[in-house]
Design an enzyme around this catalytic site. Sequence first.
Site, mmCIF file in Angstrom:
data_model
loop_
_atom_site.group_PDB
_atom_site.id
_atom_site.type_symbol
_atom_site.label_atom_id
_atom_site.label_comp_id
_atom_site.label_asym_id
_atom_site.label_seq_id
_atom_site.Cartn_x
_atom_site.Cartn_y
_atom_site.Cartn_z
ATOM 1 N N ASP A 132 -7.922 69.577 5.934
ATOM 2 C CA ASP A 132 -9.272 69.899 6.059
ATOM 3 C C ASP A 132 -10.191 68.322 5.369
ATOM 4 O O ASP A 132 -9.429 67.822 4.691
ATOM 5 C CB ASP A 132 -10.085 71.094 5.333
ATOM 6 C CG ASP A 132 -9.686 72.151 6.182
ATOM 7 O OD1 ASP A 132 -8.939 72.285 7.191
ATOM 8 O OD2 ASP A 132 -9.990 73.159 5.562
ATOM 9 N N ARG A 182 -7.894 66.822 14.243
ATOM 10 C CA ARG A 182 -8.988 67.895 14.532
ATOM 11 C C ARG A 182 -10.516 67.038 14.465
ATOM 12 O O ARG A 182 -10.439 66.497 13.593
ATOM 13 C CB ARG A 182 -8.876 68.956 13.549
ATOM 14 C CG ARG A 182 -10.090 70.146 13.865
ATOM 15 C CD ARG A 182 -10.086 70.689 12.479
ATOM 16 N NE ARG A 182 -9.037 71.673 12.155
ATOM 17 C CZ ARG A 182 -8.995 72.424 11.040
ATOM 18 N NH1 ARG A 182 -9.882 72.237 10.077
ATOM 19 N NH2 ARG A 182 -7.582 73.107 10.797
#
Length: 305
Positions: A132, A182
Amino acid sequence: MLRSVILAAARSDRVERLVGTAPVSRDVVRRYVAGAALDDALKTSRELVSSGLAVSLDYLGEDTTSPEQAATTKQAYLDLLGALSAEGLCPPVEVSIKLSALGQLFDEKLAYRYAREICQAATNAGTTVTVDMEDHTTTDSTLELLMQLRKDFPDTGAVLQAYLRRTEADCRELAGAGSRVRLCKGAYDEPESVAFQAKLDVDRSYVRCLNILMAGEGRPMVATHDPRMVAIAEDRAKWFDRSPDSFEFQMLYGIRPDEQRRLIADGYTMRVYLPYGVQWYGYLMRRLAERPANLAFFLRSLGSR
Ligand code: FAD
């Protein structure tokens, strides 16, 4: 304005103590979080997988300040990956990690060592890890550690945030063969010096970044709930002649479940980001900041069970 206030509250220990001790309805948290325990994560993962969804599991926690806490987070991921593997859920279940939860803010080497252990456990289980992205003060460090991880674990996924002015250049760096990226808009309160502020500018940046990733040789992971961005991604995939298995859509657990089902029915891979654990506060506050309309729902639930 309201978004900034909620994001400031997301970083406040005092507000966290207040909200954390209030009898917040389980339903509010449960809307976005699988539950507190490993078993909750496994149960919800099984349900999502059986309905055709892929999953990225996140053990909640961030901004860890002690080595003990970082070790606990690392162990939670090792236990999780062991359990997922034993249940035959890898793939389509992978994990997402936050380097700040592994000690990045006080000992980068420790965070890297723990991230490696998690990547090795994921490889043993037959699945992948996505790292992340947190606030902009950690972007360089996170990308640097990610590059190190990718030497031994090349399928480790990156996250890039379209609201950052630097991200188009980062997309070019990371659009090569084998790379998993992502692309999200970004969830933190960032200064104008580093980030676009207007929604229109963020959206335009998202499309420019999407074009780079879709034209590249890696695997774009299109993380958005925005109907326009989803439509543009579908369009670009056709334009760049991408097969549906060469990229994926991603959404957060609890948000636009009908659209998640629609994308599966249309033959796409749809991965749900599924958090679990007791440290839900920062995560939940960022979700409320994205949609202040949810705040009324949240406030009404304070005091009710
Ligand atoms: P927006 O413009 O915010 O929203 C578009 C529409 O989506 C809204 O009009 C509404 O209909 C719906 N919607 C959006 N949010 C909500 C909500 N909370 N509740 C209900 N409806 C909503 N951010 C990071 O900074 N780092 C990360 O590592 C990261 N990982 C992510 C992983 C995944 C899989 C996803 C989907 C998001 C991630 N994010 C991350 C969050 C992301 O940056 C955005 O903050 C979030 O996705 C909202 O942006 P949006 O693209 O959905 O568009």
